[in-house]
Design a protein around this motif. Structure first.
Motif, PDB file in Angstrom:
ATOM      1  N   SER A 103      38.791  72.083  35.050  1.00  0.00           N
ATOM      2  CA  SER A 103      37.904  72.607  36.090  1.00  0.00           C
ATOM      3  C   SER A 103      37.270  71.476  36.898  1.00  0.00           C
ATOM      4  N   GLY A 104      37.403  70.244  36.422  1.00  0.00           N
ATOM      5  CA  GLY A 104      36.833  69.098  37.123  1.00  0.00           C
ATOM      6  C   GLY A 104      37.681  68.562  38.255  1.00  0.00           C
ATOM      7  N   ASN A 105      38.804  69.198  38.562  1.00  0.00           N
ATOM      8  CA  ASN A 105      39.641  68.775  39.680  1.00  0.00           C
ATOM      9  C   ASN A 105      38.977  69.117  41.023  1.00  0.00           C
ATOM     10  N   PRO A 106      39.474  68.556  42.134  1.00  0.00           N
ATOM     11  CA  PRO A 106      38.789  68.728  43.428  1.00  0.00           C
ATOM     12  C   PRO A 106      38.509  70.166  43.842  1.00  0.00           C
ATOM     13  N   THR A 107      39.455  71.092  43.640  1.00  0.00           N
ATOM     14  CA  THR A 107      39.173  72.498  43.946  1.00  0.00           C
ATOM     15  C   THR A 107      38.993  73.312  42.666  1.00  0.00           C
ATOM     16  N   HIS A 108      38.700  72.619  41.581  1.00  0.00           N
ATOM     17  CA  HIS A 108      38.258  73.239  40.329  1.00  0.00           C
ATOM     18  C   HIS A 108      39.340  74.026  39.591  1.00  0.00           C
ATOM     19  N   SER A 109      40.592  73.580  39.712  1.00  0.00           N
ATOM     20  CA  SER A 109      41.650  74.118  38.865  1.00  0.00           C
ATOM     21  C   SER A 109      42.773  73.104  38.758  1.00  0.00           C
ATOM     22  N   PHE A 110      43.655  73.314  37.798  1.00  0.00           N
ATOM     23  CA  PHE A 110      44.775  72.403  37.581  1.00  0.00           C
ATOM     24  C   PHE A 110      45.751  72.398  38.749  1.00  0.00           C
ATOM     25  N   LYS A 111      45.668  73.389  39.625  1.00  0.00           N
ATOM     26  CA  LYS A 111      46.616  73.485  40.738  1.00  0.00           C
ATOM     27  C   LYS A 111      46.565  72.272  41.655  1.00  0.00           C
ATOM     28  N   ASP A 112      45.448  71.550  41.673  1.00  0.00           N
ATOM     29  CA  ASP A 112      45.379  70.336  42.490  1.00  0.00           C
ATOM     30  C   ASP A 112      46.431  69.316  42.071  1.00  0.00           C
ATOM     31  N   ARG A 113      46.786  69.303  40.804  1.00  0.00           N
ATOM     32  CA  ARG A 113      47.791  68.350  40.297  1.00  0.00           C
ATOM     33  C   ARG A 113      49.162  68.617  40.933  1.00  0.00           C
ATOM     34  N   VAL A 114      49.596  69.860  40.854  1.00  0.00           N
ATOM     35  CA  VAL A 114      50.933  70.196  41.328  1.00  0.00           C
ATOM     36  C   VAL A 114      51.013  70.117  42.851  1.00  0.00           C
ATOM     37  N   VAL A 115      49.944  70.520  43.526  1.00  0.00           N
ATOM     38  CA  VAL A 115      49.941  70.480  44.983  1.00  0.00           C
ATOM     39  C   VAL A 115      49.981  69.042  45.495  1.00  0.00           C
ATOM     40  N   ALA A 116      49.327  68.119  44.791  1.00  0.00           N
ATOM     41  CA  ALA A 116      49.341  66.717  45.216  1.00  0.00           C
ATOM     42  C   ALA A 116      50.766  66.172  45.284  1.00  0.00           C
ATOM     43  N   ILE A 117      51.602  66.553  44.320  1.00  0.00           N
ATOM     44  CA  ILE A 117      53.002  66.112  44.337  1.00  0.00           C
ATOM     45  C   ILE A 117      53.745  66.783  45.490  1.00  0.00           C
ATOM     46  N   ALA A 118      53.478  68.075  45.695  1.00  0.00           N
ATOM     47  CA  ALA A 118      54.148  68.814  46.764  1.00  0.00           C
ATOM     48  C   ALA A 118      53.801  68.259  48.141  1.00  0.00           C
ATOM     49  N   VAL A 119      52.557  67.823  48.333  1.00  0.00           N
ATOM     50  CA  VAL A 119      52.145  67.245  49.619  1.00  0.00           C
ATOM     51  C   VAL A 119      52.979  66.017  49.951  1.00  0.00           C
ATOM     52  N   GLU A 120      53.219  65.175  48.951  1.00  0.00           N
ATOM     53  CA  GLU A 120      54.020  63.970  49.204  1.00  0.00           C
ATOM     54  C   GLU A 120      55.451  64.336  49.565  1.00  0.00           C
ATOM     55  N   ALA A 121      56.006  65.370  48.920  1.00  0.00           N
ATOM     56  CA  ALA A 121      57.354  65.824  49.268  1.00  0.00           C
ATOM     57  C   ALA A 121      57.379  66.401  50.680  1.00  0.00           C
TER      58      ALA A 121
END
Length: 411
Positions: A103-121
């Motif tokens: 919950s400590g991620n920027p938008t408060h869920s683990f989804k920030d992890r996966v989206v960060a990789i997708a943004v680079e792609a």
């Protein structure tokens, strides 16, 4: 055209093993199986990882991203707390228990992890719009990441999502389209949009960017191992929506073993579902290899995927590692949210209530070893699903006049 995806060298079919060049593809042309990133890792050391940033980019040498990824506009998620949960452990009778609190991620869920990789792609492929189908948390993660990266955003959700998740997704800008249907219907619509001119130059993070996006969940495995002092937990409880997170945590553990970063020790993976959307749990209990789709009906809307794409792989992993897949009812989810909050001061969303509820159920049934080191995942913030604990929990325990006598009478 050559693309820089770091150690990733190809896309590989998880069913037949066919390999394809790195690109915005997600299905095998031979058997229609799902594609995932395949790697040729160089030498990676604990020291090099520890010297990296306090984000998922400390593991960039293990991800499909360029070496300079940390210098680009991104949400820089990860390196969230691994909380030693002694109070919860004592309440459940577990000797060594940790909560991985995402919950400590920027938008408060683990989804920030996966989206960060997708943004680079998306950047690499020259896409101008970031999109997704979402049960809630992903919508907010995508619109936030798009804003930070300077991309347009258009995300699609079931129209009946929690109000807090809708508000979070909208505040970052872009377009938020509600669809009158289930998540599975939303996801099918997005797959159709990819082939339409309307979707040209759009990166759908969980469709045509999925082979890259999904790799972000491996960073949970890496962090847990590093935060435990470079060892694997003996047992871990993971929520199941599509099932991708569970499969990628297993992949991350296996990579750490293969690279010599952790000891090759056995671990058990347990999957957790809500009873109102439990097709993988039902298949596990019935001894089946095929997951039968269901229509979701649960307060755990972030896990409400009735036809989970990675369901069969989850079954394989649970059985291979000696784990299990279990489910809990909505009342059990609410009780587990309150138990975690009252013992560890962590307010979980409903998915966290599912994992803690299943953890409790597994211990009580003797399927989880109370003496083994155990990690349970909380993947989102309870402020996103306040309706789940509304009622008595949303009212003061007492209302009094501002006087000592009134307070004495109330307590």
């Amino acid at each position: 055209m050559s693309h820089d995806f770091g150690p990733a060298v190809a896309l590989s079919c998880r069913e037949c093993g066919a390999r394809y060049p790195l690109g915005p593809s997600f299905a095998c042309q031979e058997c229609f199986g799902p594609l995932e990133a395949a790697y040729e890792f160089g030498r990676v050391t604990r020291e090099e990882i520890a010297a990296g940033p306090a984000s998922i980019w400390r593991y960039r040498a293990l991800l499909p991203v360029p070496a300079d990824v940390a210098t680009k506009p991104n949400m820089n998620p990860g390196w969230t707390k691994l909380v030693r949960a002694g109070n919860l452990g004592r309440a459940l009778g577990i000797r060594s228990l940790h909560v991985k609190d995402d919950s400590g991620n920027p938008t408060h869920s683990f989804k920030d992890r996966v989206v960060a990789i997708a943004v680079e792609a998306a950047r690499t492929f020259g896409f101008h719009t970031l999109s997704c189908s979402s049960t809630g948390n992903l919508a907010g993660a995508v619109t936030a990441a798009a804003a930070r990266a300077g991309l347009d955003a258009c995300v699609f959700i079931p129209a009946n999502l929690e109000e807090a998740k809708i508000a979070m997704a909208r505040v970052f800008g872009g377009r938020l389209i509600g669809i009158d249907g289930t998540y599975d219907e939303v996801n099918r619509f997005c797959s159709e949009l990819i082939g339409d001119p309307l979707g040209d130059k759009w990166g759908f993070v969980n469709v045509n960017l999925r082979p890259y996006y999904a790799e972000g969940s491996k960073t949970l495995a890496y962090e847990i191992a590093e935060q435990l002092g470079w060892r694997l937990p003996e047992q871990i409880v993971i929520p199941i929506a599509s099932g991708s997170q569970l499969t990628k945590i297993d992949k991350g553990f296996k990579e750490l073993i293969a690279l010599g970063l952790v000891e090759d020790a056995p671990y058990k993976i347990f999957g957790a579902q809500a009873a109102g959307c439990s097709p993988v749990s039902a298949a596990y209990k019935a001894g089946h290899d095929v997951v039968q789709p269901v229509k979701p009906d649960t307060i755990a809307k972030s896990l409400a995927i009735g036809n989970p794409a990675d369901g069969p792989y989850v079954l394989d992993i649970a059985r291979r590692t000696g784990g299990a897949v279990e489910d809990v009812t909505d009342p059990e989810i609410v009780a587990a949210i309150k138990l975690l909050a009252s013992t560890e001061g962590i307010f979980a969303e409903t998915a966290g209530g599912v994992t803690v509820g299943v953890l409790k159920k597994l211990v009580e049934s003797g399927r989880l070893d109370p003496e083994a080191e155990t990690v349970v995942l909380n993947t989102g913030d309870g402020l996103k699903t306040l309706d789940a604990v509304a009622g008595e929990s949303s009212r003061p325990t007492a209302v009094i006049r501002p006087s000592l006598d009134a307070f004495r009478a109330a307590v």
